[in-house]
Design a protein around this motif. Sequence first.
Motif, short mmCIF file in Angstrom:
data_model
loop_
_atom_site.label_atom_id
_atom_site.label_comp_id
_atom_site.label_asym_id
_atom_site.label_seq_id
_atom_site.Cartn_x
_atom_site.Cartn_y
_atom_site.Cartn_z
N SER A 7 0.46 7.99 9.02
CA SER A 7 0.84 8.32 7.99
C SER A 7 -0.58 8.99 7.17
O SER A 7 -0.46 9.87 6.39
CB SER A 7 1.68 7.40 6.95
N LEU A 8 -1.48 8.29 7.54
CA LEU A 8 -2.57 8.32 6.78
C LEU A 8 -3.25 9.88 7.50
O LEU A 8 -4.10 10.68 6.69
CB LEU A 8 -3.72 7.33 6.76
N HIS A 9 -3.50 9.69 9.08
CA HIS A 9 -4.02 10.71 9.52
C HIS A 9 -3.23 11.11 11.02
O HIS A 9 -3.22 10.12 11.95
CB HIS A 9 -5.44 10.52 9.89
N ALA A 10 -2.50 11.83 10.88
CA ALA A 10 -1.65 12.21 11.99
C ALA A 10 -1.98 12.11 13.57
O ALA A 10 -1.39 11.51 14.39
CB ALA A 10 -0.51 13.41 11.87
N LYS A 70 -5.12 12.34 0.20
CA LYS A 70 -3.83 11.60 0.33
C LYS A 70 -4.02 10.74 -1.11
O LYS A 70 -5.00 9.98 -1.48
CB LYS A 70 -3.48 10.80 1.48
N LYS A 71 -2.93 10.70 -1.74
CA LYS A 71 -2.62 9.58 -2.84
C LYS A 71 -2.55 8.37 -2.34
O LYS A 71 -1.40 8.06 -1.93
CB LYS A 71 -1.62 10.06 -4.08
N ILE A 72 -3.34 7.47 -2.55
CA ILE A 72 -3.21 6.19 -1.92
C ILE A 72 -3.34 5.06 -3.16
O ILE A 72 -4.27 4.97 -3.92
CB ILE A 72 -4.22 5.78 -0.71
N ASP A 73 -2.53 4.18 -3.10
CA ASP A 73 -2.25 3.12 -4.10
C ASP A 73 -2.41 1.83 -3.44
O ASP A 73 -1.85 1.32 -2.58
CB ASP A 73 -1.24 3.17 -4.84
N LEU A 74 -3.41 0.80 -3.71
CA LEU A 74 -3.39 -0.72 -2.99
C LEU A 74 -3.25 -1.51 -4.28
O LEU A 74 -3.75 -1.43 -5.49
CB LEU A 74 -5.04 -0.82 -2.82
N THR A 82 -6.59 -0.85 -6.58
CA THR A 82 -7.23 0.76 -6.75
C THR A 82 -6.35 1.65 -6.37
O THR A 82 -5.39 1.47 -5.72
CB THR A 82 -8.61 0.47 -6.13
N SER A 83 -6.67 2.88 -7.00
CA SER A 83 -6.10 4.05 -6.51
C SER A 83 -7.01 5.03 -6.26
O SER A 83 -7.98 5.28 -7.18
CB SER A 83 -5.14 4.45 -7.44
N VAL A 84 -6.95 5.92 -5.37
CA VAL A 84 -7.67 7.05 -4.75
C VAL A 84 -6.89 8.21 -4.39
O VAL A 84 -5.62 8.04 -4.16
CB VAL A 84 -8.67 6.45 -3.58
N LEU A 127 0.90 -1.23 -0.02
CA LEU A 127 -0.15 0.08 0.00
C LEU A 127 0.87 1.26 0.00
O LEU A 127 1.89 1.24 0.82
CB LEU A 127 -0.72 -0.06 1.24
N SER A 128 0.54 2.23 -0.91
CA SER A 128 1.53 3.44 -0.78
C SER A 128 0.67 4.63 -0.71
O SER A 128 -0.64 4.70 -0.84
CB SER A 128 2.02 3.62 -2.38
N VAL A 129 1.21 5.49 0.23
CA VAL A 129 0.65 6.94 0.61
C VAL A 129 1.55 7.89 0.06
O VAL A 129 2.89 7.96 0.61
CB VAL A 129 0.47 6.85 2.09
N ASN A 130 1.01 8.61 -0.93
CA ASN A 130 1.89 9.57 -1.46
C ASN A 130 3.19 9.33 -1.79
O ASN A 130 4.18 9.97 -1.55
CB ASN A 130 2.03 10.88 -0.26
N GLY A 131 3.34 8.21 -2.36
CA GLY A 131 4.55 7.64 -2.88
C GLY A 131 5.33 6.90 -2.00
O GLY A 131 6.49 6.11 -2.18
#
Length: 516
Positions: free
Chosen positions: A256-259, A272-276, A131-133, A110-114
Amino acid sequence: MKKTLFLLVATAISCNSSQKTVNDVSTEASTTASEITFAESITETELKEHLYIYASDEFEGRETGQPGQKKAIAYLKAEYEKLGIPAAKTDGNYFQDVPLEISKLPKGKLSVNGTDFSIGEHVLTFAAANTSVNEIIYVGYGIEDDSYSSYNDIDVTGKIVLLKSGEPKKSDGNYVISGNTETSLWSNMSESLTKRIQIAVDKGAIGVLYYDTDNFNRFKRRFESMKQNNSGRMEVVDNNAPEFYSLFIDQELAKSLHASIESDSESKVVSKKIDLSFESSNDVIKSENVVAMIKGSEKPNEYLIISSHLDHIGITGDGEINNGADDDGSGTVALLEIAEAFKKASNAGVGPKRSIVFLHVTGEEKGLLGSQYYTDVDPIVPLEQTVANLNIDMIGRIDPKREGDRNYIYLIGSDKLSIELHNLSEEVNKKFMNIELDYTYNDENDPNRFYYRSDHYNFAKNNIPIIFYFNGTHADYHKPSDTPDKINYDLLQNRTRLVFHTAWEIANREQKLKVD
Protein backbone atom coordinates in the motif's frame (compact mmCIF):
# COMPACT_ATOMS: atom_id res chain seq x y z
CA MET A 1 85.64 -6.96 -0.59
CA LYS A 2 83.62 -4.16 1.01
CA LYS A 3 80.40 -5.74 -0.19
CA THR A 4 81.47 -9.10 1.23
CA LEU A 5 82.36 -7.52 4.55
CA PHE A 6 79.03 -5.67 4.65
CA LEU A 7 77.12 -8.86 3.99
CA LEU A 8 79.03 -10.71 6.70
CA VAL A 9 78.38 -7.95 9.22
CA ALA A 10 74.72 -7.70 8.25
CA THR A 11 74.34 -11.47 8.55
CA ALA A 12 75.99 -11.46 11.96
CA ILE A 13 73.70 -8.67 13.20
CA SER A 14 70.68 -10.45 11.78
CA CYS A 15 71.59 -13.73 13.46
CA ASN A 16 72.28 -12.09 16.79
CA SER A 17 69.06 -10.08 16.71
CA SER A 18 66.94 -13.13 15.91
CA GLN A 19 68.24 -15.18 18.82
CA LYS A 20 67.23 -14.64 22.43
CA THR A 21 69.99 -14.01 24.94
CA VAL A 22 70.24 -16.21 28.02
CA ASN A 23 68.69 -13.37 30.02
CA ASP A 24 65.81 -13.05 27.52
CA VAL A 25 65.06 -16.76 27.70
CA SER A 26 65.34 -16.71 31.48
CA THR A 27 62.99 -13.72 31.75
CA GLU A 28 60.45 -15.33 29.40
CA ALA A 29 60.55 -18.61 31.32
CA SER A 30 60.15 -16.73 34.59
CA THR A 31 57.17 -14.75 33.26
CA THR A 32 55.50 -17.94 31.99
CA ALA A 33 56.07 -19.61 35.36
CA SER A 34 54.54 -16.60 37.11
CA GLU A 35 51.56 -16.65 34.75
CA ILE A 36 50.93 -20.31 35.55
CA THR A 37 51.23 -19.60 39.28
CA PHE A 38 48.63 -16.83 39.06
CA ALA A 39 46.34 -18.99 36.94
CA GLU A 40 46.56 -21.73 39.56
CA SER A 41 45.19 -19.29 42.13
CA ILE A 42 41.87 -19.82 40.31
CA THR A 43 40.52 -22.86 42.15
CA GLU A 44 37.45 -25.04 42.30
CA THR A 45 37.18 -24.30 46.01
CA GLU A 46 36.99 -20.51 45.64
CA LEU A 47 34.69 -20.66 42.62
CA LYS A 48 32.35 -22.92 44.57
CA GLU A 49 32.40 -20.70 47.67
CA HIS A 50 31.47 -17.65 45.60
CA LEU A 51 28.77 -19.42 43.61
CA TYR A 52 26.99 -21.00 46.58
CA ILE A 53 26.54 -17.48 47.89
CA TYR A 54 25.86 -15.65 44.62
CA ALA A 55 23.34 -18.21 43.30
CA SER A 56 21.60 -18.72 46.65
CA ASP A 57 17.95 -17.98 47.44
CA GLU A 58 19.10 -14.88 49.31
CA PHE A 59 19.76 -13.18 45.96
CA GLU A 60 16.17 -13.85 44.77
CA GLY A 61 17.12 -14.67 41.18
CA ARG A 62 18.91 -11.33 40.61
CA GLU A 63 16.22 -9.89 38.32
CA THR A 64 17.14 -6.53 36.82
CA GLY A 65 16.01 -3.65 39.01
CA GLN A 66 14.69 -5.92 41.77
CA PRO A 67 16.01 -6.32 45.36
CA GLY A 68 17.99 -9.46 44.47
CA GLN A 69 19.93 -7.59 41.81
CA LYS A 70 20.80 -4.91 44.38
CA LYS A 71 22.18 -7.63 46.66
CA ALA A 72 24.22 -8.96 43.76
CA ILE A 73 25.89 -5.63 43.01
CA ALA A 74 26.60 -5.08 46.71
CA TYR A 75 28.31 -8.48 46.84
CA LEU A 76 30.46 -7.71 43.79
CA LYS A 77 31.44 -4.30 45.12
CA ALA A 78 32.46 -5.80 48.46
CA GLU A 79 34.58 -8.45 46.73
CA TYR A 80 36.48 -5.89 44.64
CA GLU A 81 37.05 -3.77 47.73
CA LYS A 82 38.41 -6.85 49.52
CA LEU A 83 40.75 -7.54 46.63
CA GLY A 84 41.92 -3.94 46.55
CA ILE A 85 40.91 -3.50 42.90
CA PRO A 86 39.60 0.05 42.38
CA ALA A 87 36.49 1.15 40.54
CA ALA A 88 36.89 1.94 36.84
CA LYS A 89 35.03 5.23 37.18
CA THR A 90 37.16 8.23 38.12
CA ASP A 91 34.81 9.17 40.95
CA GLY A 92 35.57 5.88 42.72
CA ASN A 93 32.03 4.52 42.37
CA TYR A 94 31.91 0.86 41.35
CA PHE A 95 28.33 1.28 40.12
CA GLN A 96 27.49 2.60 36.67
CA ASP A 97 23.84 3.66 36.79
CA VAL A 98 21.89 2.16 33.89
CA PRO A 99 18.56 4.00 33.48
CA LEU A 100 15.88 1.70 32.10
CA GLU A 101 12.18 1.83 31.42
CA ILE A 102 9.51 -0.72 30.67
CA SER A 103 7.53 0.39 27.66
CA LYS A 104 4.07 -1.10 27.85
CA LEU A 105 2.89 -2.66 24.62
CA PRO A 106 1.58 0.25 22.54
CA LYS A 107 -1.93 0.55 21.16
CA GLY A 108 -2.84 2.31 17.96
CA LYS A 109 -2.59 2.25 14.19
CA LEU A 110 -0.75 3.43 11.11
CA SER A 111 -2.82 5.17 8.42
CA VAL A 112 -1.94 5.48 4.73
CA ASN A 113 -4.06 8.04 2.87
CA GLY A 114 -6.83 7.48 5.40
CA THR A 115 -6.70 3.66 5.36
CA ASP A 116 -5.96 2.20 8.79
CA PHE A 117 -3.55 -0.65 9.48
CA SER A 118 -3.80 -2.02 13.02
CA ILE A 119 -0.91 -2.82 15.33
CA GLY A 120 -0.28 -6.51 15.84
CA GLU A 121 -1.75 -7.42 12.47
CA HIS A 122 -0.10 -5.32 9.76
CA VAL A 123 2.40 -3.25 11.72
CA LEU A 124 4.54 -3.91 14.79
CA THR A 125 6.26 -1.46 17.10
CA PHE A 126 7.21 -1.68 20.76
CA ALA A 127 7.25 2.00 21.68
CA ALA A 128 5.08 5.07 21.35
CA ALA A 129 5.18 6.76 17.94
CA ASN A 130 3.18 9.83 17.00
CA THR A 131 3.78 11.83 13.84
CA SER A 132 2.26 12.73 10.47
CA VAL A 133 4.11 13.06 7.18
CA ASN A 134 3.11 13.70 3.57
CA GLU A 135 5.98 11.75 2.04
CA ILE A 136 8.49 9.05 2.85
CA ILE A 137 11.71 7.99 1.12
CA TYR A 138 11.91 4.53 -0.39
CA VAL A 139 15.54 3.32 -0.23
CA GLY A 140 15.20 -0.19 -1.65
CA TYR A 141 17.39 -2.56 0.35
CA GLY A 142 18.67 0.19 2.63
CA ILE A 143 22.26 -0.93 2.07
CA GLU A 144 25.45 1.12 2.32
CA ASP A 145 28.44 -0.93 1.16
CA ASP A 146 31.69 -0.38 -0.76
CA SER A 147 30.18 -1.85 -3.92
CA TYR A 148 26.58 -0.71 -3.53
CA SER A 149 24.59 2.10 -1.91
CA SER A 150 20.85 2.58 -1.62
CA TYR A 151 21.43 6.18 -0.54
CA ASN A 152 23.19 7.59 -3.61
CA ASP A 153 21.74 10.91 -4.76
CA ILE A 154 18.94 10.95 -2.20
CA ASP A 155 18.65 12.86 1.09
CA VAL A 156 16.75 11.22 3.93
CA THR A 157 17.44 13.83 6.60
CA GLY A 158 14.37 14.31 8.76
CA LYS A 159 12.43 11.67 6.79
CA ILE A 160 10.92 8.26 7.48
CA VAL A 161 12.49 5.67 5.18
CA LEU A 162 10.83 2.60 3.72
CA LEU A 163 13.15 -0.34 3.04
CA LYS A 164 13.06 -4.06 2.41
CA SER A 165 15.17 -7.09 3.27
CA GLY A 166 17.47 -8.90 0.88
CA GLU A 167 20.28 -7.68 -1.35
CA PRO A 168 20.71 -6.84 -5.04
CA LYS A 169 21.60 -9.29 -7.80
CA LYS A 170 23.25 -8.79 -11.16
CA SER A 171 21.61 -9.87 -14.40
CA ASP A 172 23.77 -13.03 -14.41
CA GLY A 173 22.25 -14.11 -11.09
CA ASN A 174 25.30 -13.31 -8.96
CA TYR A 175 24.93 -11.07 -5.93
CA VAL A 176 26.29 -7.54 -6.30
CA ILE A 177 27.99 -7.45 -2.89
CA SER A 178 29.80 -10.81 -2.99
CA GLY A 179 30.23 -10.97 -6.78
CA ASN A 180 29.15 -14.61 -6.79
CA THR A 181 26.24 -16.82 -5.79
CA GLU A 182 27.00 -16.47 -2.05
CA THR A 183 24.90 -14.08 -0.01
CA SER A 184 26.58 -11.47 2.19
CA LEU A 185 25.84 -10.34 5.75
CA TRP A 186 23.05 -8.20 4.24
CA SER A 187 21.03 -11.40 4.00
CA ASN A 188 21.62 -12.24 7.67
CA MET A 189 18.28 -11.68 9.38
CA SER A 190 19.66 -10.28 12.64
CA GLU A 191 22.89 -8.53 11.72
CA SER A 192 21.51 -6.85 8.61
CA LEU A 193 18.53 -5.49 10.59
CA THR A 194 20.84 -3.76 13.07
CA LYS A 195 23.08 -2.40 10.31
CA ARG A 196 20.21 -1.11 8.16
CA ILE A 197 18.63 0.77 11.06
CA GLN A 198 21.98 2.23 12.14
CA ILE A 199 22.69 3.44 8.59
CA ALA A 200 19.29 5.14 8.45
CA VAL A 201 20.05 6.83 11.78
CA ASP A 202 23.48 7.93 10.55
CA LYS A 203 21.92 9.35 7.38
CA GLY A 204 19.59 11.54 9.46
CA ALA A 205 16.33 9.62 9.05
CA ILE A 206 13.77 9.88 11.86
CA GLY A 207 12.27 6.43 11.41
CA VAL A 208 12.21 3.16 9.49
CA LEU A 209 9.34 1.19 7.99
CA TYR A 210 10.96 -2.22 7.47
CA TYR A 211 9.46 -4.82 5.15
CA ASP A 212 10.99 -8.19 6.06
CA THR A 213 8.71 -11.22 6.28
CA ASP A 214 11.08 -13.26 8.47
CA ASN A 215 11.69 -10.50 10.99
CA PHE A 216 8.02 -9.52 10.97
CA ASN A 217 7.02 -13.06 11.93
CA ARG A 218 9.76 -13.19 14.59
CA PHE A 219 8.71 -9.92 16.20
CA LYS A 220 5.03 -10.80 15.88
CA ARG A 221 5.63 -13.86 18.09
CA ARG A 222 7.26 -11.58 20.65
CA PHE A 223 4.40 -9.09 20.36
CA GLU A 224 1.78 -11.79 20.92
CA SER A 225 3.68 -13.18 23.91
CA MET A 226 3.90 -9.74 25.51
CA LYS A 227 0.24 -9.11 24.84
CA GLN A 228 -0.80 -12.45 26.34
CA ASN A 229 1.34 -11.92 29.44
CA ASN A 230 0.44 -8.24 29.75
CA SER A 231 4.15 -7.48 29.88
CA GLY A 232 6.23 -4.65 28.51
CA ARG A 233 9.60 -4.30 26.89
CA MET A 234 12.51 -3.08 29.00
CA GLU A 235 14.72 -0.56 27.20
CA VAL A 236 17.70 1.67 27.85
CA VAL A 237 16.83 5.32 28.45
CA ASP A 238 19.10 7.64 26.48
CA ASN A 239 17.88 11.18 27.01
CA ASN A 240 20.42 12.50 24.50
CA ALA A 241 19.29 10.25 21.67
CA PRO A 242 16.93 11.76 19.09
CA GLU A 243 13.49 10.18 18.79
CA PHE A 244 13.52 7.43 16.19
CA TYR A 245 10.63 5.24 15.02
CA SER A 246 11.23 1.56 14.21
CA LEU A 247 8.26 -0.22 12.68
CA PHE A 248 7.97 -3.62 11.03
CA ILE A 249 5.34 -3.99 8.35
CA ASP A 250 3.71 -6.89 6.52
CA GLN A 251 3.29 -7.36 2.78
CA GLU A 252 -0.16 -5.76 2.58
CA LEU A 253 0.99 -2.55 4.23
CA ALA A 254 4.27 -2.54 2.29
CA LYS A 255 2.41 -2.72 -1.04
CA SER A 256 0.00 0.00 0.00
CA LEU A 257 3.03 2.23 0.54
CA HIS A 258 4.81 1.20 -2.66
CA ALA A 259 2.95 -1.16 -4.98
CA SER A 260 6.07 -2.47 -6.77
CA ILE A 261 8.20 -2.88 -3.64
CA GLU A 262 8.93 -6.55 -4.42
CA SER A 263 10.53 -5.83 -7.81
CA ASP A 264 11.71 -2.21 -7.52
CA SER A 265 14.96 -1.39 -5.72
CA GLU A 266 15.51 2.17 -6.95
CA SER A 267 15.44 4.87 -4.29
CA LYS A 268 12.71 7.48 -4.68
CA VAL A 269 10.33 9.83 -2.90
CA VAL A 270 6.92 8.28 -2.19
CA SER A 271 4.14 10.84 -1.73
CA LYS A 272 1.62 9.41 0.71
CA LYS A 273 -0.16 10.85 3.74
CA ILE A 274 1.03 8.69 6.63
CA ASP A 275 -0.09 8.99 10.25
CA LEU A 276 1.58 7.11 13.11
CA SER A 277 -0.70 6.96 16.14
CA PHE A 278 0.76 4.62 18.77
CA GLU A 279 0.36 5.36 22.49
CA SER A 280 2.23 3.69 25.34
CA SER A 281 3.07 4.25 29.00
CA ASN A 282 6.42 3.66 30.67
CA ASP A 283 7.61 2.45 34.10
CA VAL A 284 11.05 3.64 35.26
CA ILE A 285 13.54 0.98 36.40
CA LYS A 286 16.82 1.70 38.18
CA SER A 287 19.69 -0.73 37.67
CA GLU A 288 23.48 -0.79 37.69
CA ASN A 289 26.57 -2.29 36.06
CA VAL A 290 29.54 -3.02 38.34
CA VAL A 291 32.90 -1.99 36.86
CA ALA A 292 36.41 -2.36 38.33
CA MET A 293 39.80 -1.90 36.70
CA ILE A 294 43.49 -2.71 37.05
CA LYS A 295 45.54 -0.04 35.28
CA GLY A 296 48.16 -1.18 32.80
CA SER A 297 51.80 -0.74 33.69
CA GLU A 298 53.02 0.22 30.20
CA LYS A 299 49.97 0.86 28.02
CA PRO A 300 47.38 2.16 30.50
CA ASN A 301 45.32 3.84 27.76
CA GLU A 302 44.66 0.57 25.94
CA TYR A 303 41.95 -1.59 27.49
CA LEU A 304 40.90 -5.22 27.55
CA ILE A 305 37.34 -5.70 28.81
CA ILE A 306 36.35 -9.01 30.39
CA SER A 307 32.60 -9.26 30.93
CA SER A 308 29.83 -11.38 32.39
CA HIS A 309 26.23 -10.56 33.25
CA LEU A 310 25.26 -10.20 36.88
CA ASP A 311 21.49 -10.53 36.43
CA HIS A 312 19.12 -13.47 35.98
CA ILE A 313 15.36 -13.91 35.58
CA GLY A 314 14.15 -13.59 39.17
CA ILE A 315 11.19 -15.35 40.77
CA THR A 316 8.51 -17.33 38.93
CA GLY A 317 4.83 -16.50 39.18
CA ASP A 318 4.33 -19.29 41.72
CA GLY A 319 7.19 -18.11 43.93
CA GLU A 320 10.07 -20.36 42.84
CA ILE A 321 13.49 -18.70 42.68
CA ASN A 322 15.55 -18.97 39.51
CA ASN A 323 19.03 -19.01 41.03
CA GLY A 324 20.91 -18.89 37.73
CA ALA A 325 23.98 -20.78 38.92
CA ASP A 326 25.20 -21.46 35.40
CA ASP A 327 23.42 -18.49 33.79
CA ASP A 328 25.41 -16.46 34.58
CA GLY A 329 26.55 -17.11 38.12
CA SER A 330 29.34 -19.20 36.62
CA GLY A 331 30.59 -16.30 34.50
CA THR A 332 30.29 -13.87 37.39
CA VAL A 333 32.40 -15.89 39.81
CA ALA A 334 34.87 -16.70 37.03
CA LEU A 335 35.33 -12.97 36.47
CA LEU A 336 35.95 -12.41 40.19
CA GLU A 337 38.60 -15.14 40.23
CA ILE A 338 40.28 -13.78 37.07
CA ALA A 339 40.35 -10.33 38.66
CA GLU A 340 41.94 -11.78 41.79
CA ALA A 341 44.61 -13.58 39.73
CA PHE A 342 45.54 -10.37 37.90
CA LYS A 343 45.63 -8.48 41.19
CA LYS A 344 48.06 -11.07 42.59
CA ALA A 345 50.23 -10.53 39.50
CA SER A 346 50.05 -6.78 39.97
CA ASN A 347 51.01 -7.09 43.65
CA ALA A 348 54.00 -9.22 42.59
CA GLY A 349 55.22 -6.53 40.21
CA VAL A 350 54.15 -8.27 36.98
CA GLY A 351 50.76 -6.66 36.45
CA PRO A 352 49.24 -6.40 32.98
CA LYS A 353 50.83 -3.97 30.52
CA ARG A 354 47.40 -2.93 29.24
CA SER A 355 44.56 -1.94 31.53
CA ILE A 356 41.97 -4.62 32.27
CA VAL A 357 38.35 -3.68 32.89
CA PHE A 358 36.19 -6.16 34.82
CA LEU A 359 32.66 -5.44 33.63
CA HIS A 360 29.61 -7.04 35.28
CA VAL A 361 26.58 -5.95 33.28
CA THR A 362 22.93 -5.81 34.23
CA GLY A 363 19.90 -6.40 32.05
CA GLU A 364 21.35 -9.12 29.81
CA GLU A 365 18.24 -11.23 30.23
CA LYS A 366 16.12 -8.22 29.21
CA GLY A 367 17.95 -7.71 25.93
CA LEU A 368 21.68 -7.04 26.55
CA LEU A 369 20.75 -3.71 28.10
CA GLY A 370 23.66 -3.14 30.50
CA SER A 371 26.25 -3.72 27.80
CA GLN A 372 24.19 -1.68 25.34
CA TYR A 373 24.22 1.24 27.76
CA TYR A 374 27.94 0.84 28.27
CA THR A 375 28.83 0.80 24.56
CA ASP A 376 26.16 3.09 23.12
CA VAL A 377 25.63 5.69 25.85
CA ASP A 378 28.36 5.78 28.48
CA PRO A 379 31.58 3.87 27.78
CA ILE A 380 33.74 4.34 30.87
CA VAL A 381 36.90 3.81 28.80
CA PRO A 382 37.07 4.86 25.12
CA LEU A 383 35.77 2.24 22.69
CA GLU A 384 38.45 3.20 20.17
CA GLN A 385 41.09 2.27 22.76
CA THR A 386 39.38 -1.02 23.68
CA VAL A 387 41.45 -3.81 22.13
CA ALA A 388 39.10 -6.75 22.81
CA ASN A 389 36.20 -8.10 24.84
CA LEU A 390 36.22 -11.58 26.38
CA ASN A 391 32.66 -12.41 27.40
CA ILE A 392 31.82 -15.25 29.80
CA ASP A 393 28.22 -16.47 29.85
CA MET A 394 27.48 -19.98 31.17
CA ILE A 395 30.68 -21.99 31.61
CA GLY A 396 29.86 -24.39 34.45
CA ARG A 397 27.82 -27.17 32.84
CA ILE A 398 27.91 -29.71 30.01
CA ASP A 399 25.70 -29.59 26.92
CA PRO A 400 23.80 -32.91 26.99
CA LYS A 401 23.40 -32.81 23.21
CA ARG A 402 27.16 -32.73 22.68
CA GLU A 403 29.18 -35.89 22.13
CA GLY A 404 32.86 -36.24 22.96
CA ASP A 405 35.29 -35.05 25.61
CA ARG A 406 33.63 -33.34 28.59
CA ASN A 407 36.62 -31.00 28.85
CA TYR A 408 35.41 -28.62 26.14
CA ILE A 409 34.11 -25.09 25.68
CA TYR A 410 32.15 -23.53 22.84
CA LEU A 411 33.90 -20.49 21.39
CA ILE A 412 31.83 -18.02 19.40
CA GLY A 413 33.04 -15.01 17.43
CA SER A 414 36.80 -15.36 17.87
CA ASP A 415 37.43 -15.14 14.11
CA LYS A 416 34.68 -12.67 13.18
CA LEU A 417 36.71 -9.46 13.53
CA SER A 418 40.31 -10.51 14.14
CA ILE A 419 42.05 -13.64 12.86
CA GLU A 420 44.92 -12.62 15.11
CA LEU A 421 42.66 -13.01 18.15
CA HIS A 422 41.45 -16.40 16.94
CA ASN A 423 45.01 -17.66 16.41
CA LEU A 424 46.12 -16.27 19.76
CA SER A 425 43.23 -18.07 21.47
CA GLU A 426 44.15 -21.37 19.83
CA GLU A 427 47.84 -21.02 20.69
CA VAL A 428 47.19 -20.08 24.32
CA ASN A 429 44.88 -23.06 24.78
CA LYS A 430 47.40 -25.44 23.23
CA LYS A 431 50.20 -24.08 25.42
CA PHE A 432 48.39 -24.04 28.76
CA MET A 433 45.03 -25.83 28.91
CA ASN A 434 44.35 -28.27 26.01
CA ILE A 435 40.60 -27.85 26.34
CA GLU A 436 38.66 -28.94 23.26
CA LEU A 437 37.60 -25.69 21.56
CA ASP A 438 34.28 -26.37 19.85
CA TYR A 439 33.12 -23.94 17.14
CA THR A 440 29.73 -25.54 16.49
CA TYR A 441 27.82 -22.34 17.30
CA ASN A 442 30.26 -20.04 15.51
CA ASP A 443 28.50 -20.80 12.21
CA GLU A 444 26.82 -17.66 10.82
CA ASN A 445 23.82 -19.81 9.92
CA ASP A 446 23.44 -21.22 13.45
CA PRO A 447 19.66 -21.20 14.04
CA ASN A 448 20.21 -20.50 17.75
CA ARG A 449 21.77 -17.12 16.88
CA PHE A 450 24.01 -17.29 19.99
CA TYR A 451 26.41 -14.75 18.46
CA TYR A 452 23.69 -12.12 18.92
CA ARG A 453 22.46 -13.28 22.31
CA SER A 454 25.08 -12.25 24.84
CA ASP A 455 26.85 -9.06 25.80
CA HIS A 456 29.88 -9.42 23.54
CA TYR A 457 27.63 -8.47 20.63
CA ASN A 458 27.42 -4.84 21.72
CA PHE A 459 31.22 -4.68 21.49
CA ALA A 460 31.35 -6.59 18.21
CA LYS A 461 28.91 -4.20 16.55
CA ASN A 462 31.42 -1.46 17.43
CA ASN A 463 34.17 -3.38 15.59
CA ILE A 464 35.88 -4.55 18.78
CA PRO A 465 37.25 -8.14 18.54
CA ILE A 466 35.46 -10.55 20.86
CA ILE A 467 35.39 -14.10 22.15
CA PHE A 468 32.24 -15.53 23.72
CA TYR A 469 32.83 -18.49 26.10
CA PHE A 470 29.78 -20.73 26.47
CA ASN A 471 29.00 -24.29 27.57
CA GLY A 472 25.70 -24.62 25.67
CA THR A 473 22.20 -24.96 27.06
CA HIS A 474 20.77 -27.78 29.18
CA ALA A 475 17.51 -28.93 30.75
CA ASP A 476 17.88 -26.46 33.65
CA TYR A 477 18.36 -23.40 31.44
CA HIS A 478 16.12 -20.56 32.71
CA LYS A 479 14.54 -22.82 35.31
CA PRO A 480 14.61 -22.90 39.13
CA SER A 481 16.67 -26.09 38.83
CA ASP A 482 19.77 -24.18 37.62
CA THR A 483 21.45 -24.51 41.01
CA PRO A 484 25.08 -24.53 42.29
CA ASP A 485 25.10 -28.25 43.11
CA LYS A 486 24.84 -29.07 39.38
CA ILE A 487 27.94 -27.12 38.39
CA ASN A 488 31.01 -29.09 37.23
CA TYR A 489 33.58 -27.19 39.28
CA ASP A 490 36.59 -28.88 37.67
CA LEU A 491 35.41 -27.67 34.26
CA LEU A 492 34.54 -24.23 35.63
CA GLN A 493 38.10 -23.98 36.95
CA ASN A 494 39.67 -25.09 33.65
CA ARG A 495 37.53 -22.76 31.54
CA THR A 496 38.18 -19.81 33.86
CA ARG A 497 41.92 -20.43 33.67
CA LEU A 498 41.67 -20.51 29.86
CA VAL A 499 40.05 -17.06 29.85
CA PHE A 500 42.76 -15.82 32.25
CA HIS A 501 45.61 -17.08 30.05
CA THR A 502 43.98 -15.58 26.95
CA ALA A 503 43.49 -12.27 28.74
CA TRP A 504 47.11 -12.36 29.95
CA GLU A 505 48.41 -12.73 26.40
CA ILE A 506 46.17 -9.95 25.02
CA ALA A 507 47.09 -7.60 27.84
CA ASN A 508 50.84 -8.20 27.64
CA ARG A 509 51.63 -8.67 23.94
CA GLU A 510 53.71 -5.95 22.30
CA GLN A 511 51.24 -4.99 19.56
CA LYS A 512 47.52 -4.64 20.11
CA LEU A 513 45.30 -7.01 18.20
CA LYS A 514 44.83 -6.28 14.53
CA VAL A 515 41.21 -5.79 13.43
CA ASP A 516 40.56 -7.35 10.02
